[in-house]
Design an enzyme around this catalytic site. Structure first.
Site, PDB file in Angstrom:
ATOM      1  N   ARG B  23      -0.846  -3.820   8.634  1.00 18.03           N
ATOM      2  CA  ARG B  23       0.075  -4.679   8.213  1.00 18.03           C
ATOM      3  C   ARG B  23       0.240  -5.252   9.420  1.00 18.03           C
ATOM      4  O   ARG B  23       0.285  -6.510   9.987  1.00 18.03           O
ATOM      5  CB  ARG B  23       0.458  -5.057   7.137  1.00 18.03           C
ATOM      6  CG  ARG B  23       1.984  -4.044   7.195  1.00 18.03           C
ATOM      7  CD  ARG B  23       2.911  -4.054   5.719  1.00 18.03           C
ATOM      8  NE  ARG B  23       3.879  -3.008   5.961  1.00 18.03           N
ATOM      9  CZ  ARG B  23       5.154  -3.157   5.931  1.00 18.03           C
ATOM     10  NH1 ARG B  23       5.622  -3.912   5.286  1.00 18.03           N
ATOM     11  NH2 ARG B  23       5.754  -2.537   5.511  1.00 18.03           N
ATOM     12  N   GLU B  71       0.556 -16.972  -7.517  1.00 19.51           N
ATOM     13  CA  GLU B  71      -0.608 -16.177  -5.977  1.00 19.51           C
ATOM     14  C   GLU B  71      -2.001 -17.298  -6.509  1.00 19.51           C
ATOM     15  O   GLU B  71      -2.550 -17.591  -5.878  1.00 19.51           O
ATOM     16  CB  GLU B  71      -1.161 -14.437  -6.802  1.00 19.51           C
ATOM     17  CG  GLU B  71      -0.307 -13.664  -6.242  1.00 19.51           C
ATOM     18  CD  GLU B  71       1.267 -14.008  -6.739  1.00 19.51           C
ATOM     19  OE1 GLU B  71       1.021 -13.829  -8.440  1.00 19.51           O
ATOM     20  OE2 GLU B  71       2.092 -13.064  -6.468  1.00 19.51           O
ATOM     21  N   ARG B 180       0.861  -0.205   3.782  1.00 24.14           N
ATOM     22  CA  ARG B 180       1.954  -0.378   3.843  1.00 24.14           C
ATOM     23  C   ARG B 180       2.007  -0.010   5.056  1.00 24.14           C
ATOM     24  O   ARG B 180       2.873   0.038   5.737  1.00 24.14           O
ATOM     25  CB  ARG B 180       2.718  -0.184   2.363  1.00 24.14           C
ATOM     26  CG  ARG B 180       4.472  -0.142   2.672  1.00 24.14           C
ATOM     27  CD  ARG B 180       4.696  -0.051   1.414  1.00 24.14           C
ATOM     28  NE  ARG B 180       6.045   0.275   1.622  1.00 24.14           N
ATOM     29  CZ  ARG B 180       6.315   1.466   1.333  1.00 24.14           C
ATOM     30  NH1 ARG B 180       5.418   2.511   1.205  1.00 24.14           N
ATOM     31  NH2 ARG B 180       7.890   1.628   1.475  1.00 24.14           N
TER      32      ARG B 180
END
Lengths: 281, 329
Positions: B23, B71, B180
């Site tokens: 990320r 979203e 992550r």
């Protein structure tokens, strides 16, 4: 903005009547499609395509055009009819609605037909897209306006409220939402399915400038649109009360006409009513 | 051995190999592509810092739009921005985008052929303690089946940055998948990255099995390859970062040599890379195949490495799968 004369209004009403007739013929040939909403919106679409929109039918991608987003995509037959009458494509092509290889898809597809600003059909997505366009216009300091037509029923989709909440945050005064308040949806009256009232209060408390008008009155609708143009820092929501099936007596206010086309006999009856009404204008 | 032509991280097998989250690559890539093209805009659904869109937001505040926890709205607004000539990058956790907004993306972005790049973060069990609700383990399956869209799963932070930049340069919808946690840096700036191209990261003279990996799991596949080589089992490891378009030629060339395959991904064993490869193999050259991934289950909260071990997605599992595939020939 200069007020329209009575004779200009009558011209628009004649066009709306013509649009309704073309619509009936188109739906009959297609043998599927929606009747109630499109008939109810014929006046609004006529007002858009023959007065309100800054557009060039021969140049549908003209960068500085006004954008008209149709969120309740199922009413596209009346959009296609209006576009054809305005010169975006030949009126003859209306016969291809919903047929294979046609540019006139059952629910509008951006890739299929220039002038259809976006694909729609699944409900609740149009206002968001209109917001995206309005944001881009602000970023680029453009002066064209963005209009979005949405149905009352699709306000049951959560996405619609996400959009309603965010438009005032960005002070999108270049955006006008028109809600087709015809009180019908597939399974019945909107207030029996999931009550939407008080709809005006909802939009007001979200921070919108809200008007309520008769959506089958062309002058009233155009006045409403014009008044939105002078509102600063807030988007405008016009709740347009329309009669579903407007212009065809046996379809008016009957939710069962939401999603089906007329058969030959019904179409003939509808056309004779519309022709008679047109002759009186 | 590691393919020397690819200029990979020479310290890859060190115990203290450099680790960086993919990320992070999205974050730096987004700024880079925003520097080059003023039409690039970014949207976030209340996950700006976590999805590393914060650097862009800080540098270009007028081009960053905070959508809040919405979203579907984010996807459709991005479509509207794209329809007006902007190049929107939208980011959230993959469970929510493309999870929650799958149909919105389908209609307003993919079918519209809108120039929107969708960054799905916290992919896989690697997400860890948040648990299954936040571990996207079906997202490759639900995006690769769309026509038109490109699907990219970078193996490390460097590849992630390249993928993000490339996505911004090409026209059309792209899905980018990020994790992550910090994962080993496998490549270098000189390692080639091309949409539609897959390279062999571990080469052997006569490989007996092709191991296809996507995302950070490539590292575990390479560990497995190293150990297998020590046991005299020769393998080939291919990095499938470009899920769609797939480098079918290179992949078929590999199994022509080896005649069996293992797919490795932090995703359900069904529907993702494994499913995609088996479709290709069944059509062109059916070979025995083993699938490393979640075996039709949700995972749970835990430390990433613990989860990989518990759910049989770790190096020893890849090694067993490779041997099993070979035995099935």
């Amino acid at each position: 903005m200069v007020d329209l004369t009575d004779s200009q209004i009558i011209d628009l009403e004649k066009k709306a009547n013509e649009a309704r007739q073309l619509l009936i013929e188109t739906l009959l040939t297609a043998e599927s499609g929606h009747s109630g909403g499109p008939l109810g919106l014929a006046d609004i679409f006529t007002a858009f395509y023959f007065h309100i929109l800054k557009q060039d039918p021969k140049n549908p991608d003209w960068e500085d055009r006004d954008r008209l987003v149709l969120s309740n995509g199922h009413v596209c037959p009346i959009r296609y009819v209006s576009m054809a009458m305005a010169g975006y494509f030949p009126v003859e092509e209306l016969k291809t609605l919903r047929k294979i290889n046609s540019r006139l898809q059952g629910h509008p597809h951006r890739g299929a037909l220039p002038g259809v600003e976006t694909t729609s059909g699944p409900l609740g997505e149009g206002l968001s897209q209109a917001i995206g366009m309005a944001l881009a216009a602000k970023l680029d300091q453009k002066t064209y306006r963005i209009y979005c037509i949405a149905s009352d029923g699709e306000h049951q989709e959560g996405n619609t409220w996400e959009a309603a909440m965010i438009a005032p945050k960005y002070k999108l005064d270049n955006l006008t939402l028109i809600i087709d308040r015809n009180n019908i949806q597939i399974d019945g009256n909107t207030e029996d399915i999931v009550p939407l009232e008080p709809l005006r209060l909802k939009y007001e408390t979200f921070g919108w400038n809200v008007l309520e008008i008769d959506g089958n009155n062309i002058r009233g609708f155009i006045d409403g649109i014009n008044s939105a143009a002078s509102v600063r820092e807030r988007p405008t929501c016009i709740i347009a009360h329309t009669i579903p099936g407007c212009g065809v007596s046996f379809m008016e206010n009957d939710y069962t006409w939401h999603g089906k086309p007329p058969n030959a006999e019904e179409a003939a009856k509808a056309l004779s009513e519309l022709k008679a009404a047109g002759a009186k204008l | 051995m590691l393919n020397p032509d690819l200029k990979l991280n020479e310290k890859l097998f060190d115990a203290d190999v450099e680790k960086k989250a993919t990320r992070e690559g999205y974050g730096t890539g987004l700024v880079a592509v925003g520097d080059k093209d003023k039409n690039v805009v970014a949207l976030s659904a209340d996950l700006t810092e976590s999805t590393k869109a914060d650097a862009f937001a800080k540098k270009y505040p007028e081009r960053f739009f905070e959508m809040g926890v919405a979203e579907q709205n984010m996807a459709a607004i991005a479509a509207g921005l794209a329809e007006s000539g902007k190049i929107p990058f939208i980011s959230s956790y993959a469970t929510f985008s493309p999870g929650k907004n799958w149909e919105t993306i389908r209609t307003t972005i993919v079918y519209n052929e809108a120039n929107v790049k969708i960054a799905g973060h916290h992919a896989g069990v690697m997400t860890g303690p948040d648990g299954a609700t936040h571990q996207a383990t079906e997202d490759i399956a639900i995006t690769r089946v769309w026509p038109i869209i490109k699907v990219l799963v970078p193996c490390d932070s460097i590849e992630a940055e390249k993928a993000t930049i490339k996505a911004g340069e090409i026209k059309g919808p792209v899905y980018l998948r990020f994790t992550r946690d910090k994962t080993p840096v496998i490549t270098t700036q000189d390692t080639p990255f091309e949409i539609g191209k897959s390279n062999i990261y571990w080469i052997s003279d006569s490989p007996q099995v092709s191991i296809f990996a996507t995302g950070y799991m490539l590292y575990y596949a390479l560990l497995a390859a190293k150990q297998l080589e020590a046991e005299n089992v020769q393998v080939e490891v291919i990095n499938v970062a470009s899920i769609k378009p797939l480098d079918t030629d290179s992949i078929l060339e590999s199994i022509k040599k080896t005649r069996c395959a293992v797919s490795v991904e932090d995703h359900q064993a069904a529907g993702g890379l494994g499913g995609l490869l088996s479709e290709v193999f069944a059509s062109e050259n059916p070979v025995p195949m083993e699938f490393i991934g979640l075996q039709d289950t949700f995972a749970e909260s835990g430390k990433p490495e613990e989860l990989l071990k518990k759910y049989k997605m770790h190096t020893p599992d890849i090694i067993s799968a490779a041997k099993k595939a070979i035995s099935r020939k």
